[in-house]
Design an enzyme around this catalytic site. Structure first.
Site, PDB file in Angstrom:
ATOM      1  N   GLU A   1      11.274 -27.377 -66.500  1.00 21.03           N
ATOM      2  CA  GLU A   1      11.605 -26.348 -67.473  1.00 21.03           C
ATOM      3  C   GLU A   1      10.383 -25.499 -67.825  1.00 21.03           C
ATOM      4  OE1 GLU A   1      14.617 -29.415 -67.443  1.00 21.03           O
ATOM      5  OE2 GLU A   1      12.457 -29.545 -67.739  1.00 21.03           O
TER       6      GLU A   1
ATOM      7  N   MET B   1      -0.510 -32.369 -59.142  1.00 26.98           N
ATOM      8  CA  MET B   1       0.437 -31.627 -59.976  1.00 26.98           C
ATOM      9  C   MET B   1       0.158 -30.127 -59.881  1.00 26.98           C
ATOM     10  SD  MET B   1       2.434 -33.904 -61.273  1.00 26.98           S
ATOM     11  CE  MET B   1       3.258 -32.942 -62.544  1.00 26.98           C
ATOM     12  N   GLY B   2       1.210 -29.332 -59.938  1.00 30.65           N
ATOM     13  CA  GLY B   2       1.064 -27.887 -59.993  1.00 30.65           C
ATOM     14  C   GLY B   2       0.807 -27.201 -58.679  1.00 30.65           C
ATOM     15  N   GLU B   3       0.971 -27.920 -57.555  1.00 30.51           N
ATOM     16  CA  GLU B   3       0.682 -27.325 -56.250  1.00 30.51           C
ATOM     17  C   GLU B   3       1.888 -27.285 -55.326  1.00 30.51           C
ATOM     18  OE1 GLU B   3      -3.838 -27.864 -55.136  1.00 30.51           O
ATOM     19  OE2 GLU B   3      -2.837 -29.809 -55.096  1.00 30.51           O
TER      20      GLU B   3
ATOM     21  N   ASN C   1      14.888 -27.747 -58.437  1.00 34.77           N
ATOM     22  CA  ASN C   1      14.959 -26.311 -58.175  1.00 34.77           C
ATOM     23  C   ASN C   1      15.030 -25.989 -56.678  1.00 34.77           C
ATOM     24  OD1 ASN C   1      14.830 -23.546 -58.238  1.00 34.77           O
ATOM     25  ND2 ASN C   1      13.109 -23.452 -59.662  1.00 34.77           N
TER      26      ASN C   1
ATOM     27  N   GLU D   1      12.793 -22.688 -55.239  1.00 34.56           N
ATOM     28  CA  GLU D   1      11.354 -22.668 -54.945  1.00 34.56           C
ATOM     29  C   GLU D   1      11.078 -22.607 -53.443  1.00 34.56           C
ATOM     30  OE1 GLU D   1       9.768 -25.981 -57.148  1.00 34.56           O
ATOM     31  OE2 GLU D   1       9.345 -24.724 -58.890  1.00 34.56           O
TER      32      GLU D   1
END
Length: 418
Positions: A58, A307-309, A333, A336
């Site tokens: 989210e 994380m975040g990649e 999702n 993506e």
């Protein structure tokens, strides 16, 4: 009904604390900042725009929305709350000190009261469908407008809420506006008693995801590190039980596609080590991204344990499988991988992305699979047919681009309440 709900919530407090403690065994961050979960936070800047995004998915979806609001209201304080440590980490990594961030307290009346006393927001935007009865009632009492953004309500959830129809209507009455993802979501809210005039179908803001300006360069560098001659299949946001299936499929595919590399990205960081051990139990050679390990010709699995990649890993791949869909989680999702032109494979359990999954299938942008054998066949089909793979990826990209615009529609709604 709300008094009874609150009473039951207080009775469950020992179990809630026990759950936090047990989750903390695998993810120590769950044992930190516990006071925030009961509304014990420092006084924050007042009169803020408050956005609640429960977890990392989210937060990821809300990022363009929050960034646009920051540009539009540069002198306004922004508060972002989450419920999970991974969501918290994503907020901090993305926004730093430009926003205020704490955990949302549990829905105890006293915790909510403490929280609102110390934050005093002027607007609450709930991402997706987080309906907390005491929180919504308290906001209504204090004249804090509440907007549910990117709202979705599955058939299953609608049936569940309908069983407590009177209570549900009371809860929904405390919401000022719902920005629904689809017409079907709108109808579900109306079935539960929501006034049609308080619902707008905006589409999903996930179509408006923003790719980093340097994403293409980052993906090119990573692809060179992984091997430009290798075919890369990424299995992303996987859950317990899915990795076993994926590794068995990969080992079967290796017999035909000897140059195939699997990028495996578990959904939750507390499972990174156990998934690495599972790969080793399958006698597969792994390279872990978090450790900076080099991927060579002998590497079977590149473990995306950071994380975040995820978007960079997608952009460096050829075929995508999105997890949480072989197990009854609801899926993650699907847009993506479509955003970087990959064919998208997913399982049967995509009830949180029902319409998007159906539309991706309708435009021939991916495949839905029922089991291990079907997953094997789907990956094999795309691996053996470069033109089909490219066309499916382009179909998904076209579909995503044609459905952009939800972000602007949501911003128009939010602006009227600000």
């Amino acid at each position: 009904m709300r008094v009874l709900y609150s009473f039951l919530l207080y009775l469950l407090t020992p179990l809630i604390l026990l759950k936090l403690w047990l989750r903390g065994k695998r993810a120590p961050a769950y044992r930190q900042r516990i006071g925030e979960r009961f509304g014990f936070i420092p006084k924050l800047k007042r009169h803020s725009i408050w956005v609640h995004a429960v977890s990392v998915g989210e937060v990821q979806a809300a990022m363009p929305f929050i960034q646009r609001l920051q540009q539009q209201y540069p002198d306004t304080a922004f508060l972002i709350t989450t419920m999970t440590p991974t969501g918290s980490e994503r907020v901090t990594a993305t926004f730093g000190d430009s926003v205020q961030h704490v955990y949302l307290p549990y829905d105890y009346p006293d915790a909510v009261r403490r929280f609102l006393n110390r934050t005093q927001p002027k607007l609450l935007v709930l991402m997706e469908t987080e309906l907390w009865p005491n929180l919504l009632a308290a906001c209504q009492k204090r004249d804090i407008p509440v907007i549910v953004a990117n709202a979705r309500l599955s058939e299953k959830s609608t049936r569940g809420y309908a069983k407590i129809g009177r209570f549900t209507r009371q809860v929904l009455a405390n919401i000022n506006h719902v920005a629904a993802q689809t017409e079907q979501d709108k109808q579900h809210f109306m079935q539960l008693g929501m006034n049609e005039n308080k619902i707008t179908v905006t589409g999903s803001i996930k179509f408006d995801l923003q790719l980093a300006d340097n994403l293409e360069h980052q993906a090119k560098v990573l692809r060179q590190q992984l091997g430009t001659e290798r075919l890369i299949w990424i299995a992303a946001s996987t859950h317990d039980g899915e990795e076993q299936i994926i590794l068995q499929v990969y080992q079967a595919l290796m017999k035909k596609f000897t140059h195939l590399l699997l990028i495996l990205v578990p959904r939750h960081p507390e499972r990174f080590n156990s998934v690495a051990q599972l790969c080793e139990q399958h006698d597969l050679h792994i390279a872990r991204r978090s450790l900076g390990q080099i991927c060579d010709d002998n590497t079977d699995v590149y473990l995306g344990d950071t994380m975040g990649e995820l978007q960079v890993l997608f952009a460096a791949s050829d075929i995508a499988f999105v997890g949480g869909s072989l197990m009854p989680v609801g899926g993650h999702n699907l847009l993506e991988p479509a955003a970087v032109g990959l064919p998208v494979i997913f399982g049967q359990h995509v009830f949180t992305f029902t319409e998007i999954s159906q539309q991706l299938l309708a435009v021939e942008a991916g495949k839905q699979v029922e089991n291990e054998q079907a997953l094997l066949q789907a990956v094999e089909l795309y691996a053996a047919n470069p033109k089909l793979r490219q066309q499916a990826g382009q179909n998904g990209l076209n579909y995503l681009q044609q459905n952009r615009g939800a972000l602007d529609r949501l911003l128009n709604i939010v602006t009227t309440w600000i």
